[in-house]
Design an enzyme around this catalytic site. Structure first.
Site, mmCIF file in Angstrom:
data_model
loop_
_atom_site.group_PDB
_atom_site.id
_atom_site.type_symbol
_atom_site.label_atom_id
_atom_site.label_comp_id
_atom_site.label_asym_id
_atom_site.label_seq_id
_atom_site.Cartn_x
_atom_site.Cartn_y
_atom_site.Cartn_z
ATOM 1 N N HIS A 9 0.867 -1.189 0.000
ATOM 2 C CA HIS A 9 0.000 0.000 0.000
ATOM 3 C C HIS A 9 0.897 1.230 0.000
ATOM 4 C CE1 HIS A 9 -3.876 2.014 1.718
ATOM 5 N NE2 HIS A 9 -3.143 2.888 1.025
ATOM 6 N N HIS A 189 -9.330 0.809 -1.707
ATOM 7 C CA HIS A 189 -9.374 1.431 -0.384
ATOM 8 C C HIS A 189 -10.818 1.334 0.117
ATOM 9 C CE1 HIS A 189 -5.564 3.127 -1.554
ATOM 10 N NE2 HIS A 189 -5.483 3.981 -0.558
ATOM 11 N N GLU A 192 -11.308 3.210 5.499
ATOM 12 C CA GLU A 192 -10.280 4.108 6.062
ATOM 13 C C GLU A 192 -11.053 5.165 6.849
ATOM 14 O OE1 GLU A 192 -8.214 6.514 3.164
ATOM 15 O OE2 GLU A 192 -6.573 7.004 4.539
ATOM 16 N N ASP A 270 1.672 3.932 2.882
ATOM 17 C CA ASP A 270 0.661 4.792 2.248
ATOM 18 C C ASP A 270 1.316 5.945 1.467
ATOM 19 O OD1 ASP A 270 -1.926 5.411 1.528
ATOM 20 O OD2 ASP A 270 -2.561 6.139 3.480
HETATM 21 N N1 ADE Z 1 -4.474 8.705 -2.044
HETATM 22 C C1 ADE Z 1 -3.260 8.782 -1.509
HETATM 23 N N2 ADE Z 1 -3.295 8.396 -0.227
HETATM 24 C C2 ADE Z 1 -4.579 8.053 0.054
HETATM 25 C C3 ADE Z 1 -5.260 7.576 1.196
HETATM 26 N N3 ADE Z 1 -4.639 7.366 2.361
HETATM 27 N N4 ADE Z 1 -6.574 7.366 1.108
HETATM 28 C C4 ADE Z 1 -7.220 7.590 -0.032
HETATM 29 N N5 ADE Z 1 -6.638 8.039 -1.131
HETATM 30 C C5 ADE Z 1 -5.320 8.272 -1.094
HETATM 31 ZN ZN ZN Z 2 -3.713 4.747 0.382
#
Ligand code: ADE
Ligand code: ZN
Length: 328
Positions: A9, A189, A192, A270
């Site tokens: 990721h 994703h 989150e 990330d």
């Molecule tokens: N693009 C880059 N980082 C991200 C994240 N943590 N969540 C969603 N989109 C992203």
């Molecule tokens: Zn991400």
């Protein structure tokens, strides 16, 4: 050296360090709205995902040529190698570049230039994952998917990122079906900032093989049961979760509870240039802040290779490196 691991990721645009941003701005004759790298770094204080995305997209203005994308990826691979990364599955956001008039071929050929020499230069095998921006339309996703078709030989999977809340996976059913038809892997994703329902949708409507983040699954016991039963990998990003205020402090991160529940969890960075650390830094941070012993850290490293889109022989060789690692 940090334990051998796969990073699953990682947004390549999120590896743009301030020093490289200024160097590329100078090379391309672009003026940044910051006087110094220090001033830019001080802007890295985020209240939520959107406040980060605003800066993340703005800084992409410095990425214009194939060489820019190659330099960006090569700088990431060098940093990752220092932190024990042996395999990296790298996201990129083509729509964020085509909207600025940069061709998708420029992006992919540039990234490929760095990735092609990665095993030799950095000892890291790689894959590319093309993400759709979920705050853009389903039609726009389908258009970029078709524009990428000539490059499918270089792309392993499709993903889904950007502003989550209000942009559920169901919006992208059609393009994910087309990706499956084309033989690409699928990740997204989900969970989150968005609710557990988005994780269910990613699984049931998009057919994802991995969930990126997924931390909010812990609010839904039936969902945890499903993810455990099917051993669906979750690519968790602890430092990101704290910086974007998805979790108040690292000490309160659900990672140990997720492991205890039997979830196939991995640890990733990330957007490391923005969130305070690369893959090894994330491992170190969770080791220091959470009740995770050497066995748990080895499980996280093992999971990263189990969850990777690798051929079995290569996977087994990496897993042997994990078992042989000595924490000292
Ligand atoms: N693009 C880059 N980082 C991200 C994240 N943590 N969540 C969603 N989109 C992203
Ligand atoms: Zn991400």
């Amino acid at each position: 050296m940090s334990i051998p691991k796969a990073e699953l990721h990682l947004h390549i645009e999120g590896t743009l360090e301030p020093e490289l941003a200024f160097a590329l701005a100078a090379r391309n004759g672009i003026e940044l709205p910051y006087a110094t790298t220090g001033e830019l770094r001080r802007a890295y204080s985020f209240s939520d995902l959107q406040s980060f995305l605003d800066l993340y997209y703005a800084l992409m203005a410095v990425l214009r040529t194939e060489q820019d994308f190659a330099d960006l990826a090569d700088a990431y691979l060098a940093r990752a190698a220092e932190q024990g990364v042996r395999h990296a599955e790298i996201f990129f956001d083509p729509q964020a570049h085509t909207v600025r008039g940069i061709g998708i071929g420029t992006v992919i050929e540039g990234l490929a230039r760095a990735l092609d020499s990665s095993e030799e230069r950095h000892g890291i095998s790689t894959r590319l994952i093309m993400c759709f921006l979920r705050d853009e339309s389903a039609e726009s996703a389908m258009e970029i998917f078709e524009a990428a078709r000539p490059f499918f030989g270089r792309i392993s999977a499709v993903g889904l990122d950007s502003a989550e809340v209000g942009n559920p996976p169901s919006k992208f059913r059609e393009v994910y079906a087309a990706a499956a038809e084309a033989g690409l892997h699928r990740v997204a994703h989900a969970g989150e900032e968005g609710p557990p329902a988005y994780i269910w949708e990613a699984l049931d409507l998009l057919g994802v093989e991995r969930v990126d983040h997924g931390i909010r699954c812990m609010e839904d016991p039936a969902l945890v049961e499903r993810l455990v039963r099917d051993q669906v990998p979750l690519t968790v990003c602890p430092l990101s979760n704290v910086r974007l205020r998805c979790v108040d402090t690292l000490a309160e991160h659900p990672l140990p509870a997720m492991l205890d529940a039997g979830l196939l969890v991995t640890v990733n960075s990330d957007d490391p240039a923005y969130f305070g650390g690369y893959a090894g830094d994330n491992f170190d941070a969770v080791r220091d802040a959470l009740p995770l012993d050497a066995d748990a850290l080895r499980t996280l490293a093992r999971n990263s290779f189990r969850a990777a889109f690798l051929d079995d022989a290569v996977r087994e060789a990496y897993l042997a490196e994990v078992e042989a690692y000595d924490f000292g």
